[in-house]
Design a protein around this motif. Structure first.
Motif, mmCIF file in Angstrom:
data_model
loop_
_atom_site.group_PDB
_atom_site.id
_atom_site.type_symbol
_atom_site.label_atom_id
_atom_site.label_comp_id
_atom_site.label_asym_id
_atom_site.label_seq_id
_atom_site.Cartn_x
_atom_site.Cartn_y
_atom_site.Cartn_z
ATOM 1 N N LEU A 254 0.899 -1.221 0.153
ATOM 2 C CA LEU A 254 -0.109 -0.132 -0.045
ATOM 3 C C LEU A 254 0.772 1.268 -0.139
ATOM 4 N N LYS A 255 0.327 2.384 -0.478
ATOM 5 C CA LYS A 255 0.904 3.818 -0.403
ATOM 6 C C LYS A 255 -0.093 4.564 0.625
ATOM 7 N N VAL A 256 0.183 5.005 1.694
ATOM 8 C CA VAL A 256 -0.686 5.955 2.344
ATOM 9 C C VAL A 256 -0.222 7.140 2.490
ATOM 10 N N THR A 257 -0.900 8.205 1.929
ATOM 11 C CA THR A 257 -0.462 9.791 1.891
ATOM 12 C C THR A 257 -1.384 10.487 2.786
ATOM 13 N N THR A 258 -1.070 11.003 3.777
ATOM 14 C CA THR A 258 -1.374 12.256 4.244
ATOM 15 C C THR A 258 -0.861 13.497 4.415
ATOM 16 N N GLN A 259 -1.273 14.479 5.123
ATOM 17 C CA GLN A 259 -0.995 15.766 4.953
ATOM 18 C C GLN A 259 0.521 15.941 5.357
#
Length: 279
Positions: A254-259
């Motif tokens: 997975l690739k999880v992007t937050t601010q």
């Protein structure tokens, strides 16, 4: 013929089990975060009647549930419906007991696709009045898209006569509360006949892939599948017209992007759906 054949007057007792492990490397932290989720549910499906167009009305009731969530070996969430419910109204699991024994009526078409779930609106009104953390956990486990999958396993079947060695493919889009719309590309092969759970079954092997079709940020993060593989097998009893057992293994990067940052969790998941009994 590999096709679901429901029978009015019967009750199908099913059990679903999930074991999921995830390892996430956090920037500027020496050790990855390891999480584990185990879930076990018993539920019953009762066919009420067949519609003139060949679809069905089914009633589903979740009988019990056991949930445990661990992070780095420490238990952070747990719920057991067979025990006394938590007296803490602030607990994230405080709503999970709402689903136990609640009758939900499904209308499905001839392809086992769910058209609507009667009783869902009333259930979600009670959920909407709860705390945000409680709502989020309930929707992850018992959101409408998840509940549809309880009775729609027939969509993966060929719904026709099959010979040993024959294969078929299925492509399906699935809505995930956390990850948006996912696309599953699956290939199935009727390998042989086997005695399984005291039944003469068609043994089918499956392989495939899961990918992100559209990303959702509803959880506050953009979750995208970089690579996802699926393998497994199932056993189908043609005389009963029912799935007897299905085992699946998923490996997903997975690739999880937050601010604040981007993370790349590696998730491995094993699921099993079993026909416990027909009454």
């Amino acid at each position: 013929e590999i096709k679901i054949n429901w029978a009015v007057g019967k009750k199908y007792l099913m059990r679903f089990e999930l074991n999921q492990s995830t390892e996430t490397k956090i920037p500027n932290q020496p050790q990855p975060v390891k999480s584990e989720v185990s879930l076990a549910q018993d539920f019953n499906i009762t066919p009420l009647k067949q519609s003139p167009d060949g679809g069905w009305e089914l009633e589903l009731k979740v009988a019990d549930e056991l949930l445990n969530v661990l992070q780095n070996g420490n238990k952070v969430l747990s719920f057991d419906s067979t025990q006394n419910p938590s007296a803490d109204p602030n607990s994230p699991t405080a709503l999970l007991g709402l689903i136990i024994g609640a009758p939900l009526q499904y209308d499905i078409n001839t392809n086992s696709e769910v058209q609507k779930i009667v009783g869902m609106d009333e259930l979600m009104k009670r959920v909407d009045a709860a705390k945000p953390q409680q709502q989020m956990l309930f929707r992850q486990l018992f959101g409408e898209e998840t509940l549809k999958q309880y009775v729609s396993f027939g969509v993966w079947l060929p719904n026709r006569m099959m010979k040993i060695g024959e294969s078929w493919s299925v492509k399906e889009d699935i809505n995930s509360p956390q990850a948006g719309v996912l696309t599953l590309n699956m290939n199935y092969t009727f390998k042989d006949w086997e005695q399984h759970a005291d039944r003469k079954c068609a043994h089918v092997e499956m392989t495939g892939a899961v990918s992100t079709k559209s990303v959702s940020t509803a959880s506050g993060a953009a979750i995208q599948i970089e690579k996802g593989k699926i393998s497994g097998e199932f056993w189908f009893d043609p005389d009963l017209g029912m799935l007897v057992e299905s085992d699946s293994n998923q490996s997903v990067a997975l690739k999880v992007t937050t601010q604040a940052q981007t993370m790349t969790p590696q998730m491995n998941e094993k699921t099993r759906l079993t026909l416990v009994d027909v009454q």
